[in-house]
Design an enzyme around this catalytic site. Structure first.
Site, PDB file in Angstrom:
ATOM      1  CB  SER A 320      44.702 -35.249   1.808  1.00 60.28           C
ATOM      2  OG  SER A 320      44.475 -34.407   1.125  1.00 60.28           O
ATOM      3  CD1 TRP A 323      37.665 -37.112   0.578  1.00 64.52           C
ATOM      4  CD2 TRP A 323      38.529 -35.558  -0.617  1.00 64.52           C
ATOM      5  NE1 TRP A 323      36.799 -36.271   0.434  1.00 64.52           N
ATOM      6  CE2 TRP A 323      37.320 -35.383  -0.508  1.00 64.52           C
ATOM      7  CE3 TRP A 323      39.352 -35.036  -1.484  1.00 64.52           C
ATOM      8  CZ2 TRP A 323      36.572 -34.278  -1.126  1.00 64.52           C
ATOM      9  CZ3 TRP A 323      38.802 -33.958  -2.096  1.00 64.52           C
ATOM     10  CH2 TRP A 323      37.354 -33.429  -2.189  1.00 64.52           C
ATOM     11  CG  HIS A 324      42.358 -34.982  -3.904  1.00 63.62           C
ATOM     12  ND1 HIS A 324      43.055 -35.073  -2.750  1.00 63.62           N
ATOM     13  CD2 HIS A 324      42.094 -33.803  -4.504  1.00 63.62           C
ATOM     14  CE1 HIS A 324      42.967 -33.496  -2.377  1.00 63.62           C
ATOM     15  NE2 HIS A 324      42.262 -32.895  -3.453  1.00 63.62           N
ATOM     16  N   GLY A 325      41.159 -39.357  -5.183  1.00 64.20           N
ATOM     17  CA  GLY A 325      40.910 -40.149  -6.181  1.00 64.20           C
ATOM     18  C   GLY A 325      41.311 -41.753  -5.929  1.00 64.20           C
ATOM     19  CG  PHE A 480      38.503 -35.431  -7.159  1.00 61.89           C
ATOM     20  CD1 PHE A 480      39.220 -36.539  -7.802  1.00 61.89           C
ATOM     21  CD2 PHE A 480      39.363 -34.036  -7.385  1.00 61.89           C
ATOM     22  CE1 PHE A 480      40.389 -36.235  -8.660  1.00 61.89           C
ATOM     23  CE2 PHE A 480      40.234 -33.981  -8.382  1.00 61.89           C
ATOM     24  CZ  PHE A 480      40.787 -34.983  -8.776  1.00 61.89           C
TER      25      PHE A 480
END
Length: 480
Positions: A320, A323-325, A480
């Site tokens: 997770s 996934w954000h960056g 993102f």
């Protein structure tokens, strides 16, 4: 095109009027919304529209082929879709991260190389529409849903403009049936959608954008400020990211309701959570549930004992974060949240606080208040990693907070304006508190007031939005 832009204020009424007054058949309405969605996306950068269309075509065709063929061929199409979708995501979002990380790693072994990086723009919304397609393909492969044969309906599921660039991350089981059926105009639902849009714009423009000014000032010059000022900067970013992302989600849900579509709820008053597990049930709900259904449960979920639960929890939080960056700070943020939630996972306390705090009551108990404050504090500390340019910077920032200067008064240029923003933000959270049992804070507040008083409140919100507007400010989650 941004939700908080003049162009969107012109675009939305035009699409609304065309949808309900000129295109009255279901299929023609869907074609209109698909064209509008592609136009909406192309306004950002028309070149990446081809990537969106290709991804849509791939998953649409994959779904049909998996429905028509035997197990071996189904597997081929399934893994082809997974590989291509994640491949695009890896190239556009993570290639430079891996290249730089590899070069830095081997430099510790005495080898020095200049990494080859790609000078490309990250396509807005790629993480969101990729996950839409992946969930659809996985659900067909697992035989949870049939393949969609109508290309227009499937394309609209992937690219419906309210959710296209920053979610919520929809499921075919929830959105496709709404797209496929005839939608009737519901005046009350549309009015409520406009009210939700208004509240979302207030969150974005009045809360998030104003807090961003001071968060950026303090984070970009952290070495010049006292511990109390750094803590204030972290608070400003905590308010900014909530107002920004939940504001976007409110506008998205409200906009979809104008067209007779109900999207998944993405936020449920997360800063009133009593523990970290509850926070993650209330923050970015569509992403959390996506990882639970498509990663955590396939890994074994909670069935394999404590060690398996701990392993799987760390995996989904690290993924997770990633996934954000493409930055180690996001992975550190995910790791820290995994550490936070570990006690409740180990002692099976992660589903204790399932209902909203102080349900049916005006105020929380002292115990609930303490739990909320502690959870909020832990969340603020984690957001420092999310906002910082590097892990080293984040650690220095936190260390400097807990110095002797923490007990001095904050001081920086624009402090008087910052106090005004803090006052408005506190008033905002008071409204959120009293509306916490609703879908959004002002859903029911004021409905029993007289019409003049209710409309006065709406005009105050509109005036605050117009007064605070400083141009078209990007939403945080666009990156993102």
């Amino acid at each position: 095109m941004l939700f908080n832009s003049l162009s969107f204020a012109i675009f939305l009424p035009i699409v609304f009027v065309l949808h309900w007054f000129f295109f009255k058949k279901k299929q023609s309405q869907n074609i209109l919304l698909l064209i509008a969605s592609y136009f909406f996306y192309a306004c950002w950068d028309w070149r990446f529209l081809f990537l969106l269309v290709f991804s849509t075509l791939l998953d649409y065709y994959t779904g049909i082929k998996m429905a028509e063929t035997g197990n071996k061929v189904r597997k081929f199409w399934f893994w082809l879709s997974i590989a291509v979708n994640l491949g695009f995501l890896a190239v556009f979002k993570y290639f430079n991260f891996f290249a730089d990380s590899f070069a830095e790693s081997i430099s510790h072994l005495g080898f020095h190389v200049n990494p080859w990086v790609l000078t490309i723009i990250l396509p807005v919304g790629i993480s969101f529409y990729t996950f839409h397609g992946l969930s659809y393909v996985i659900d067909i492969y697992k035989k949870r849903i049939p393949a969609e044969r109508n290309f227009v309906d499937y394309s609209l599921f992937v690219s419906f403009f309210p959710l296209l660039v920053a979610g919520p991350i929809e499921r075919a089981t929830h959105l496709l049936p709404q797209i496929k059926k005839k939608r009737e105009f519901d005046y009350a639902n549309a009015i409520d959608g406009l009210r939700q849009i208004l509240w979302g714009l207030f969150k974005k423009v009045v809360i998030a954008d104003q807090c961003a000014n001071f968060a950026n000032l303090i984070f970009n010059n952290a070495e010049n400020y006292s511990g109390s000022t750094l803590l204030l900067g972290a608070l400003f970013f905590t308010f900014q990211i909530y107002g920004d992302f939940s504001g976007y989600s409110d506008i998205a849900l409200g906009t979809a309701r104008l067209f007779g579509v109900d999207l998944l709820k993405n936020f449920n008053f997360p800063y009133f959570s009593r523990d970290i597990a509850e926070f993650w049930r209330r923050w970015h709900i569509s992403l959390s549930s996506w990882f639970k259904d498509y990663l955590y449960i396939p890994l074994g979920g909670s069935k394999g004992g404590t060690l398996v639960k701990v392993r799987n929890t760390f995996i989904i939080f690290l993924v997770s974060g990633f996934w954000h960056g493409a930055n180690w700070t996001f992975i550190a943020w995910g790791f820290l949240n995994a550490l936070y939630i570990m006690p409740s996972i180990i002692f099976n306390k992660n589903r204790v606080n399932m209902d909203i705090v102080a349900h049916g009551k005006r105020y929380p108990t002292l115990k609930e208040l303490f739990s909320i404050v502690l959870t909020f504090f832990l969340t603020v500390m984690a957001w420092i990693f999310f906002r910082s340019p590097s892990i080293h910077y984040a650690f220095e920032y936190i260390v400097n907070i807990f110095s002797s200067s923490l007990f001095t008064l904050p001081k920086f240029v624009g402090m008087s304006s910052a106090l005004g923003v803090l006052f408005v933000t506190m008033c905002f959270f008071i409204i959120e508190w009293f509306g916490r049992e609703q879908n959004y804070a002002i859903e029911k507040i004021g409905l029993r007031w007289s019409r003049p008083l209710r409309w006065t409140a709406y005009y105050i919100l509109v005036f605050a939005i117009l007064y605070s507007s400083g141009g078209e400010q990007q939403f945080i989650y666009f990156q993102f």
